[in-house]
Scaffold this motif. Structure first.
Motif, PDB file in Angstrom:
ATOM      1  N   ALA A 171       0.686  -1.155   0.104  1.00 17.25           N
ATOM      2  CA  ALA A 171      -0.154   0.080  -0.009  1.00 17.25           C
ATOM      3  C   ALA A 171       0.744   1.322  -0.092  1.00 17.25           C
ATOM      4  O   ALA A 171       1.783   1.280   0.821  1.00 17.25           O
ATOM      5  CB  ALA A 171      -0.809   0.048   1.328  1.00 17.25           C
ATOM      6  N   ARG A 172       0.429   2.503  -0.937  1.00 12.72           N
ATOM      7  CA  ARG A 172       1.152   3.574  -0.860  1.00 12.72           C
ATOM      8  C   ARG A 172       0.813   4.202   0.403  1.00 12.72           C
ATOM      9  O   ARG A 172      -0.599   4.078   1.022  1.00 12.72           O
ATOM     10  CB  ARG A 172       0.799   4.286  -2.121  1.00 12.72           C
ATOM     11  N   VAL A 173       1.548   5.122   0.940  1.00 10.53           N
ATOM     12  CA  VAL A 173       1.289   5.723   2.302  1.00 10.53           C
ATOM     13  C   VAL A 173       1.497   7.334   2.328  1.00 10.53           C
ATOM     14  O   VAL A 173       2.897   7.520   1.571  1.00 10.53           O
ATOM     15  CB  VAL A 173       2.327   5.303   3.316  1.00 10.53           C
ATOM     16  N   LEU A 174       0.802   7.998   2.560  1.00  7.49           N
ATOM     17  CA  LEU A 174       1.094   9.528   2.785  1.00  7.49           C
ATOM     18  C   LEU A 174       1.221  10.060   4.176  1.00  7.49           C
ATOM     19  O   LEU A 174       0.260   9.589   5.098  1.00  7.49           O
ATOM     20  CB  LEU A 174      -0.213  10.425   2.033  1.00  7.49           C
ATOM     21  N   ILE A 175       2.398  10.619   4.596  1.00  9.16           N
ATOM     22  CA  ILE A 175       2.664  10.948   5.726  1.00  9.16           C
ATOM     23  C   ILE A 175       2.617  12.361   5.901  1.00  9.16           C
ATOM     24  O   ILE A 175       3.159  13.365   4.963  1.00  9.16           O
ATOM     25  CB  ILE A 175       4.279  10.536   6.161  1.00  9.16           C
ATOM     26  N   THR A 176       1.889  12.853   6.938  1.00 10.99           N
ATOM     27  CA  THR A 176       1.603  14.325   7.089  1.00 10.99           C
ATOM     28  C   THR A 176       2.151  14.704   8.429  1.00 10.99           C
ATOM     29  O   THR A 176       2.259  13.905   9.262  1.00 10.99           O
ATOM     30  CB  THR A 176       0.084  14.763   7.020  1.00 10.99           C
ATOM     31  N   GLY A 177       2.488  15.989   8.562  1.00 11.41           N
ATOM     32  CA  GLY A 177       2.831  16.602   9.843  1.00 11.41           C
ATOM     33  C   GLY A 177       3.591  17.746   9.686  1.00 11.41           C
ATOM     34  O   GLY A 177       4.213  17.948   8.422  1.00 11.41           O
ATOM     35  N   ALA A 178       4.153  18.579  10.646  1.00 15.79           N
ATOM     36  CA  ALA A 178       5.103  19.596  10.500  1.00 15.79           C
ATOM     37  C   ALA A 178       6.292  19.548  10.298  1.00 15.79           C
ATOM     38  O   ALA A 178       6.790  18.394  10.447  1.00 15.79           O
ATOM     39  CB  ALA A 178       4.685  20.513  11.937  1.00 15.79           C
ATOM     40  N   ASN A 179       7.180  20.404   9.998  1.00 17.74           N
ATOM     41  CA  ASN A 179       8.461  20.396   9.552  1.00 17.74           C
ATOM     42  C   ASN A 179       9.243  19.958  10.985  1.00 17.74           C
ATOM     43  O   ASN A 179       8.965  20.435  11.979  1.00 17.74           O
ATOM     44  CB  ASN A 179       9.248  21.684   9.158  1.00 17.74           C
ATOM     45  N   GLY A 180      10.157  18.849  10.848  1.00 15.01           N
ATOM     46  CA  GLY A 180      10.724  18.503  11.932  1.00 15.01           C
ATOM     47  C   GLY A 180      10.141  17.521  13.173  1.00 15.01           C
ATOM     48  O   GLY A 180      10.635  17.331  13.955  1.00 15.01           O
ATOM     49  N   THR A 197      11.853   1.121  -2.511  1.00 19.30           N
ATOM     50  CA  THR A 197      10.910   2.143  -2.113  1.00 19.30           C
ATOM     51  C   THR A 197      11.276   3.517  -2.640  1.00 19.30           C
ATOM     52  O   THR A 197      12.647   3.875  -2.639  1.00 19.30           O
ATOM     53  CB  THR A 197      10.824   2.006  -0.600  1.00 19.30           C
ATOM     54  N   LEU A 198      10.211   4.434  -3.170  1.00 14.07           N
ATOM     55  CA  LEU A 198      10.670   5.590  -3.207  1.00 14.07           C
ATOM     56  C   LEU A 198       9.958   6.639  -2.420  1.00 14.07           C
ATOM     57  O   LEU A 198       8.886   6.656  -2.177  1.00 14.07           O
ATOM     58  CB  LEU A 198      10.369   5.935  -4.882  1.00 14.07           C
ATOM     59  N   PHE A 199      10.842   7.365  -1.949  1.00  9.68           N
ATOM     60  CA  PHE A 199      10.328   8.063  -0.723  1.00  9.68           C
ATOM     61  C   PHE A 199      10.270   9.840  -1.508  1.00  9.68           C
ATOM     62  O   PHE A 199      11.271  10.397  -1.492  1.00  9.68           O
ATOM     63  CB  PHE A 199      10.923   8.323   0.601  1.00  9.68           C
ATOM     64  N   LEU A 200       9.158  10.348  -1.536  1.00 13.36           N
ATOM     65  CA  LEU A 200       8.845  11.737  -2.041  1.00 13.36           C
ATOM     66  C   LEU A 200       8.457  12.587  -1.038  1.00 13.36           C
ATOM     67  O   LEU A 200       7.273  12.598  -0.526  1.00 13.36           O
ATOM     68  CB  LEU A 200       7.768  11.584  -3.037  1.00 13.36           C
ATOM     69  N   ASP A 201       9.807  13.243  -0.268  1.00 15.75           N
ATOM     70  CA  ASP A 201       9.415  14.092   0.703  1.00 15.75           C
ATOM     71  C   ASP A 201       8.897  15.470   0.229  1.00 15.75           C
ATOM     72  O   ASP A 201       9.322  16.068  -0.928  1.00 15.75           O
ATOM     73  CB  ASP A 201      10.657  14.414   1.651  1.00 15.75           C
ATOM     74  N   GLU A 202       7.934  16.221   0.843  1.00 19.69           N
ATOM     75  CA  GLU A 202       7.543  17.461   0.613  1.00 19.69           C
ATOM     76  C   GLU A 202       6.746  17.414  -0.924  1.00 19.69           C
ATOM     77  O   GLU A 202       7.144  18.363  -1.589  1.00 19.69           O
ATOM     78  CB  GLU A 202       8.837  18.668   0.763  1.00 19.69           C
ATOM     79  N   ILE A 203       5.903  16.604  -1.055  1.00 19.82           N
ATOM     80  CA  ILE A 203       5.465  16.406  -2.477  1.00 19.82           C
ATOM     81  C   ILE A 203       4.472  17.559  -2.414  1.00 19.82           C
ATOM     82  O   ILE A 203       4.231  17.869  -3.921  1.00 19.82           O
ATOM     83  CB  ILE A 203       4.673  14.861  -2.303  1.00 19.82           C
ATOM     84  N   GLY A 204       4.046  18.254  -1.602  1.00 23.00           N
ATOM     85  CA  GLY A 204       3.125  19.575  -1.856  1.00 23.00           C
ATOM     86  C   GLY A 204       3.933  20.359  -2.722  1.00 23.00           C
ATOM     87  O   GLY A 204       3.359  21.381  -3.003  1.00 23.00           O
ATOM     88  N   ASP A 205       5.236  20.493  -2.735  1.00 23.03           N
ATOM     89  CA  ASP A 205       5.984  21.321  -3.526  1.00 23.03           C
ATOM     90  C   ASP A 205       6.304  21.006  -4.881  1.00 23.03           C
ATOM     91  O   ASP A 205       6.802  21.534  -5.557  1.00 23.03           O
ATOM     92  CB  ASP A 205       7.117  21.802  -2.611  1.00 23.03           C
ATOM     93  N   ASN A 223       9.069  -1.069 -10.810  1.00 23.67           N
ATOM     94  CA  ASN A 223       8.317  -1.589  -9.821  1.00 23.67           C
ATOM     95  C   ASN A 223       8.752  -0.857  -8.486  1.00 23.67           C
ATOM     96  O   ASN A 223       9.808  -1.331  -7.830  1.00 23.67           O
ATOM     97  CB  ASN A 223       8.661  -3.293  -9.944  1.00 23.67           C
ATOM     98  N   VAL A 224       7.924  -0.019  -8.120  1.00 25.67           N
ATOM     99  CA  VAL A 224       8.154   0.792  -7.084  1.00 25.67           C
ATOM    100  C   VAL A 224       6.848   0.905  -6.172  1.00 25.67           C
ATOM    101  O   VAL A 224       6.207   1.200  -6.493  1.00 25.67           O
ATOM    102  CB  VAL A 224       8.594   2.271  -7.653  1.00 25.67           C
ATOM    103  N   ARG A 225       7.410   1.074  -4.704  1.00 20.03           N
ATOM    104  CA  ARG A 225       6.405   1.342  -3.675  1.00 20.03           C
ATOM    105  C   ARG A 225       6.749   2.798  -3.355  1.00 20.03           C
ATOM    106  O   ARG A 225       7.791   3.250  -2.863  1.00 20.03           O
ATOM    107  CB  ARG A 225       6.400   0.634  -2.570  1.00 20.03           C
ATOM    108  N   VAL A 226       5.871   3.808  -3.548  1.00 22.39           N
ATOM    109  CA  VAL A 226       6.017   5.061  -3.222  1.00 22.39           C
ATOM    110  C   VAL A 226       5.430   5.448  -1.808  1.00 22.39           C
ATOM    111  O   VAL A 226       4.259   4.919  -1.744  1.00 22.39           O
ATOM    112  CB  VAL A 226       5.159   5.848  -4.346  1.00 22.39           C
ATOM    113  N   ILE A 227       6.153   6.157  -1.122  1.00 23.79           N
ATOM    114  CA  ILE A 227       5.714   6.856   0.102  1.00 23.79           C
ATOM    115  C   ILE A 227       5.936   8.192  -0.063  1.00 23.79           C
ATOM    116  O   ILE A 227       7.198   8.544  -0.319  1.00 23.79           O
ATOM    117  CB  ILE A 227       6.621   6.029   1.422  1.00 23.79           C
TER     118      ILE A 227
END
Length: 458
Positions: A160-169, A233-241, A271-275
């Motif tokens: 399953a793909r996961v979207l992690i939310t939260g403030a900086n730091g 796994t591909l981790f896309l940090d700050e994807i909102g930008d 074949n990549v799992r995106v977080i």
């Protein structure tokens, strides 16, 4: 100064060793029994121990065994009744070396130097291992953190793909790392992309790669992050930008498991799992037209929200203690105690910078405080500027500055933020990493601010 502890029940031996070692500019502490020696090891930072084997109260072998539970400090055992068996037993129990009485001066000094070098290497190795541990533990026992740990255990083994939310730091990257660590893809790479740190015109090339000659600076073929993360796994940090054009390509890659390099025609299977992670409200960004709704739904199969530090103040004592131990190990100093009053003072702070701000403050307190970190230290060093305001030294003369030119509070905040960031960047010779650490924000966030305000190096 290097400190050597001498444990021997013969005063002439202690005096001789003190004279020799002090002449070599070592600091020497000497005691006549093992029990006192162990107490000193508990309280003082000792770099090397010279310990007699035959002593009253507690013999040297017992001291050595007990000391192994307290410290990594190297031991040199000395005895006037030396045998090969004694030397072997000393080595088995963890002694660095064994010397016979009467002591040979040259051999003593060479052994001392070698033992100190080995002790230093052991400490450096431990620090480096801690520093480069694959994944740090998620610290905390608060309800929010316990729920995150439970979710990771359930979700990580799935695709399953996961979207992690939260403030900086707040620790979003650490959650992503544990999702990968506990997944079936853990033996394959975890590739991280900070979308806010990459200019919008380069993000597609970064993610999907490019062919030689596809644009002016494309002098050779480049493999993108999706290909690098294949089977992992591909981790896309700050994807909102991320730019809208890049979002469209990411959506297609998620739908079809295929990508095309910039300037290329051939489709490549991946074949990549995106977080993904963001500090923004993506639903609000969708309303503003800055983020695609279809991509949001593709990414948010599982939603994990990382609470801010202010929402989990009960975790501050554990976090502060752990950071204190880590920083003291990095600086190779004795771990400082954080008093209960200091802990309460830490819990009362606003923590706009979350976990990152807490760690930076603990490091500051370790550097500036004495043997213990007290409430007074926290008040003095948590926000030094606030002390200036309290003491009445803050300049509150409003004349000479045109506040009316700002139509809203946000305009004034942007103005002040721009000036502050420009000052810090200039002060640090535009070292972005150093500046980000100094002001307590992510480097990617600082790049966004630089771009937002159009800041340039003079």
């Amino acid at each position: 100064m290097t400190t050597v502890l001498v444990i021997d029940d013969e005063r002439p031996i202690r005096s001789t060793l003190r004279d020799i070692l002090e002449y070599e500019e070592y600091k020497v502490i000497d005691v006549d029994n093992g029990l006192d020696g162990l107490e000193i090891l508990k309280k003082e930072k000792i770099d090397l121990v010279l310990c007699d084997i035959k002593m009253n109260k507690m013999d040297g072998m017992e001291v050595l065994t007990a000391a192994q539970q307290l410290t990594d400090t190297p031991f040199i055992m000395i005895s006037g009744h030396g045998t090969i068996e004694t030397a072997i037993e000393s080595a088995k129990k963890g002694a660095y070396d064994f010397l016979e009485k009467p002591l040979d001066l040259n051999r003593l000094l060479i052994t001392v130097r070698n033992a100190l070098e080995r002790g230093s290497l052991v400490k450096e190795t431990k620090v480096l291992k801690k520093k480069f541990t694959r994944t740090k533990e998620i610290l905390g026992n608060s309800l929010g953190i316990e729920q995150i740990k439970e979710t990771i255990e359930r979700v990580a083994p799935t695709e399953a793909r996961v979207l992690i939310t939260g403030a900086n730091g707040s620790g979003k990257e650490l959650v992503a790392r544990w999702l990968h660590e506990k997944s079936n893809r853990s033996s394959s790479p975890l590739i991280e992309v900070n979308c806010a740190a990459i200019p919008s015109e380069l993000i597609e090339s970064e993610l999907f790669g490019h062919e030689k000659g596809s644009f002016t600076s494309a002098v050779k073929q480049r493999i993108g992050k999706f290909e690098q993360a294949n089977q992992g796994t591909l981790f896309l940090d700050e994807i909102g930008d991320m730019s809208l054009s890049a979002q469209a390509k990411v959506l297609r890659a998620l739908q079809e498991n295929k990508i095309t390099r910039v300037g290329g025609e051939k489709e490549l299977d991946v074949n990549v799992r995106v977080i993904a992670a963001t500090n923004k409200d993506l639903l609000k960004e969708i309303e503003l037209g800055n983020f695609r709704m279809d991509l949001y739904h593709r990414l948010s199969v599982i939603l994990i929200h990382v609470p801010s530090l202010i929402e989990r103040i009960d975790d501050i004592p554990l976090l502060a203690k752990t950071f204190c131990e880590e920083v003291c190990a990095e600086y190779n100093i004795k771990v400082k105690e954080i008093t209960p009053d200091a802990t309460k003072a830490l819990q009362a702070l606003p923590w706009t910078g979350n976990i990152r701000e807490l760690r930076n403050l603990i490091e500051r307190l370790i550097i500036l405080s004495d043997q213990k970190i007290t409430e007074k230290d926290v008040i003095a060093f948590a926000n030094p500027r606030a002390e200036i305001v309290k003491s009445g030294n803050m300049d509150t003369d409003y004349e000479g500055f045109d506040y009316d030119k700002f139509e809203s509070f946000q305009d004034f905040k942007d103005f002040a933020e721009c000036k502050f960031i420009k000052y810090k960047l200039d002060k640090n010779s535009w070292n972005v990493s150093k500046t980000a650490d100094e002001i307590g924000i992510q480097r990617s966030h600082l790049y966004s601010k630089i771009d937002k305000f159009g800041l340039k190096r003079d």
